[in-house]
Design a protein around this motif. Structure first.
Motif, PDB file in Angstrom:
ATOM      1  N   ASN A 115       0.803  -1.226   0.000  1.00 23.66           N
ATOM      2  CA  ASN A 115       0.000   0.000   0.000  1.00 23.66           C
ATOM      3  C   ASN A 115       0.836   1.277   0.000  1.00 23.66           C
ATOM      4  O   ASN A 115       0.284   2.372   0.102  1.00 23.66           O
ATOM      5  N   GLY A 116       2.166   1.122  -0.128  1.00 26.82           N
ATOM      6  CA  GLY A 116       3.034   2.286  -0.267  1.00 26.82           C
ATOM      7  C   GLY A 116       2.963   3.262   0.887  1.00 26.82           C
ATOM      8  O   GLY A 116       2.897   4.484   0.672  1.00 26.82           O
ATOM      9  N   VAL A 117       2.984   2.754   2.101  1.00 26.57           N
ATOM     10  CA  VAL A 117       2.916   3.637   3.265  1.00 26.57           C
ATOM     11  C   VAL A 117       4.105   4.596   3.238  1.00 26.57           C
ATOM     12  O   VAL A 117       5.255   4.190   3.042  1.00 26.57           O
ATOM     13  N   ALA A 118       3.822   5.883   3.423  1.00 25.50           N
ATOM     14  CA  ALA A 118       4.845   6.931   3.348  1.00 25.50           C
ATOM     15  C   ALA A 118       4.718   7.866   4.541  1.00 25.50           C
ATOM     16  O   ALA A 118       3.675   7.908   5.218  1.00 25.50           O
ATOM     17  N   GLU A 119       5.779   8.617   4.791  1.00 25.28           N
ATOM     18  CA  GLU A 119       5.756   9.554   5.914  1.00 25.28           C
ATOM     19  C   GLU A 119       4.614  10.560   5.782  1.00 25.28           C
ATOM     20  O   GLU A 119       4.039  10.998   6.781  1.00 25.28           O
ATOM     21  N   SER A 120       4.258  10.891   4.561  1.00 28.02           N
ATOM     22  CA  SER A 120       3.182  11.852   4.346  1.00 28.02           C
ATOM     23  C   SER A 120       1.844  11.350   4.893  1.00 28.02           C
ATOM     24  O   SER A 120       0.946  12.146   5.181  1.00 28.02           O
ATOM     25  N   HIS A 121       1.717  10.032   5.046  1.00 26.10           N
ATOM     26  CA  HIS A 121       0.473   9.477   5.563  1.00 26.10           C
ATOM     27  C   HIS A 121       0.312   9.701   7.069  1.00 26.10           C
ATOM     28  O   HIS A 121      -0.741   9.397   7.624  1.00 26.10           O
ATOM     29  N   PHE A 122       1.357  10.210   7.730  1.00 29.32           N
ATOM     30  CA  PHE A 122       1.269  10.466   9.165  1.00 29.32           C
ATOM     31  C   PHE A 122       0.695  11.844   9.472  1.00 29.32           C
ATOM     32  O   PHE A 122       0.482  12.184  10.636  1.00 29.32           O
ATOM     33  N   ALA A 123       0.450  12.659   8.464  1.00 30.03           N
ATOM     34  CA  ALA A 123      -0.023  14.027   8.673  1.00 30.03           C
ATOM     35  C   ALA A 123      -1.384  14.026   9.369  1.00 30.03           C
ATOM     36  O   ALA A 123      -2.252  13.200   9.077  1.00 30.03           O
ATOM     37  N   ALA A 124      -1.570  14.983  10.269  1.00 34.71           N
ATOM     38  CA  ALA A 124      -2.820  15.076  11.014  1.00 34.71           C
ATOM     39  C   ALA A 124      -3.888  15.777  10.192  1.00 34.71           C
ATOM     40  O   ALA A 124      -3.590  16.660   9.375  1.00 34.71           O
ATOM     41  N   SER A 125      -5.127  15.385  10.395  1.00 38.19           N
ATOM     42  CA  SER A 125      -6.253  16.125   9.839  1.00 38.19           C
ATOM     43  C   SER A 125      -7.121  16.609  10.986  1.00 38.19           C
ATOM     44  O   SER A 125      -7.114  16.038  12.080  1.00 38.19           O
ATOM     45  N   THR A 126      -7.866  17.674  10.743  1.00 35.72           N
ATOM     46  CA  THR A 126      -8.729  18.256  11.765  1.00 35.72           C
ATOM     47  C   THR A 126     -10.128  18.444  11.183  1.00 35.72           C
ATOM     48  O   THR A 126     -10.386  18.106  10.028  1.00 35.72           O
ATOM     49  N   GLY A 127     -11.010  19.000  12.008  1.00 37.62           N
ATOM     50  CA  GLY A 127     -12.362  19.278  11.511  1.00 37.62           C
ATOM     51  C   GLY A 127     -13.068  18.020  11.039  1.00 37.62           C
ATOM     52  O   GLY A 127     -13.125  17.013  11.729  1.00 37.62           O
ATOM     53  N   TYR A 128     -13.581  18.064   9.825  1.00 38.92           N
ATOM     54  CA  TYR A 128     -14.292  16.909   9.276  1.00 38.92           C
ATOM     55  C   TYR A 128     -13.348  15.777   8.876  1.00 38.92           C
ATOM     56  O   TYR A 128     -13.760  14.619   8.782  1.00 38.92           O
TER      57      TYR A 128
END
Length: 422
Positions: free
Chosen positions: A46-59
């Motif tokens: 699935n090509g897990v990358a450091e960018s996938h650790f970024a937080a999301s907020t709100g919805y």
């Protein structure tokens, strides 16, 4: 250097126990290696990358890390889809979302494994707990009691399935606060096959708590339709701070997503708030940590067999979850065991656990858990309701060498209080 004051006689018993379980440890290592490779392959696929650790907020719209994480877990357990999120409050909450997501008013639900775990009683609405429960939403609950040996009653299940139409056939893999055997993946597959033979439209649902990565297959790979569990147990690897998962058929997982958030929105929302990295890390670590917990359970079984106590499973028995029961026989022995476990914990070792009332339980409960994550039963913990036969249920251990000390201190405390004869 001797860091802990443990009686030399107990150390000798420990050495005998370890010598007798060398092969069992080798077998655990083989399963651990297989599952660790399976998880690694899913990360790479699935090509897990450091960018996938970024937080999301709100919805949390378009949170790519969340989406990839859930596909990675789905691949690990043979699912079409999964929900793998910190927003589940507990394993019971996760199971409730799965049940409410799939069952509808006037549906019938059949539990194939007898009375479920204590905290699920209120969710189902049996024993008079109806406010907001499934019973309150007109879902009918039936169960087939286990046979006297603790195994599923196949004839009883067949008769029940032929008696009426069931929307859900529910299987609890682990033993809960009972001494019945936990169900292997193979046995779950046999039950799933039986259900589908008689009633193909019935959804086979599994409470998979404590069972993930214990064997080389998961229930979805042998015929179950959907399953759920807690992230502060096996699949969180001792790193996930909270959460749960639901995995299985895509259409069923989607229904659960509508219950987790709301109809029409489902899994498209849900801010990750910076938890994605630790959920990825926990999942990656989980096969190894489960192996350490299994070694802890096998050692506990072997040690207390040597000390003359009843245990289940036995030290050489094939395991389907990480739980080990020791039959203390008296409340005093049970309490001493738990106090010893607490004294060997990395957190709150100075605390002395005492039995008390707890929501969702019909007896006073004692819990020993000096854990980094509150209530994490993939970390070394021991708990029990104070009722006959005064058995204690132990689970977890982030690493065997530390957990072994906790087990030895449990025996030491029992010895000091006059509950052991060596």
């Amino acid at each position: 250097m001797d860091f802990f004051k443990i009686d030399s006689r107990l150390k000798q018993v420990s050495e005998r126990a370890l010598q007798g379980i060398e092969k069992d440890f080798c077998d655990i290592d083989k399963v651990t290696e297989y599952n660790q490779q399976k998880v690694l392959a899913a990360f790479i696929k699935n090509g897990v990358a450091e960018s996938h650790f970024a937080a999301s907020t709100g919805y949390g719209y378009n949170d790519r890390g969340r989406e990839v994480l859930e596909q990675v877990f789905a691949d690990c357990v043979g699912a079409e889809s999964s929900i793998f999120r910190h927003s589940f409050a507990s394993g019971t909450h996760t199971l409730a979302v799965m049940l409410f997501g799939i069952l509808r008013p006037n549906d019938n639900m059949l539990c194939l494994t007898g009375r479920p775990y204590d905290t699920l009683i209120g969710v189902l609405g049996i024993d008079g707990h109806v406010d907001g429960s499934l019973r309150d939403f007109r879902v009918n609950y039936d169960q087939v009691d286990l046979k006297s040996d603790g195994t599923p009653d196949i004839e009883g299940i067949e008769a029940a399935l032929r008696s009426k139409k069931y929307a859900v056939a529910y299987i609890q893999r682990s033993r809960g606060y009972s001494l019945r055997p936990s169900l292997s993946v193979e046995k779950i597959g046999e039950l799933a096959k039986l259900v589908k033979k008689i009633s193909p439209e019935t959804v086979v649902m599994v409470d998979n708590c404590y069972g993930e990565f214990v064997e080389c297959k998961e229930p979805l790979e042998v015929g179950a339709d959907i399953m759920a569990g807690s992230l502060i147990k096996n699949p969180g690897g001792g790193i996930a701070p909270t959460g749960g998962y639901i995995a299985g058929r895509k259409d069923l997982v989607e229904k659960c997503g509508y219950r987790l958030t709301c109809p029409g929105v489902g899994l498209e929302v849900g801010a990750t708030l910076g938890h994605t990295r630790e959920l990825f890390m926990g999942l990656f670590s989980s096969p190894h940590v489960v192996g350490e917990a299994l070694k802890t359970a096998v050692f506990t079984s072997a040690l207390f067999e040597e000390l003359g106590f009843g245990v289940t499973p036995s030290s050489h028995e094939k395991r389907a979850d990480i739980i080990q029961s020791v039959i203390a026989g008296t409340p005093e022995r049970l309490i001493a065991f738990c106090k010893g476990i607490q004294s060997g914990s990395p957190i709150d070792s100075f605390a002395s656990p005492e039995p008390d009332d707890m929501p969702g339980y019909d007896s006073q409960v004692i819990m020993a858990a000096g854990t980094f994550t509150l209530g994490a039963s993939i970390e070394l913990s021991a708990d029990a309701p104070l009722r006959e036969p005064f058995a204690v249920w132990l689970q977890g251990g982030l690493n065997f060498h530390s957990a072994k000390v906790g087990i030895m201190l449990a025996a030491q405390k029992m010895l000091e209080e006059g509950h052991l004869n060596i």
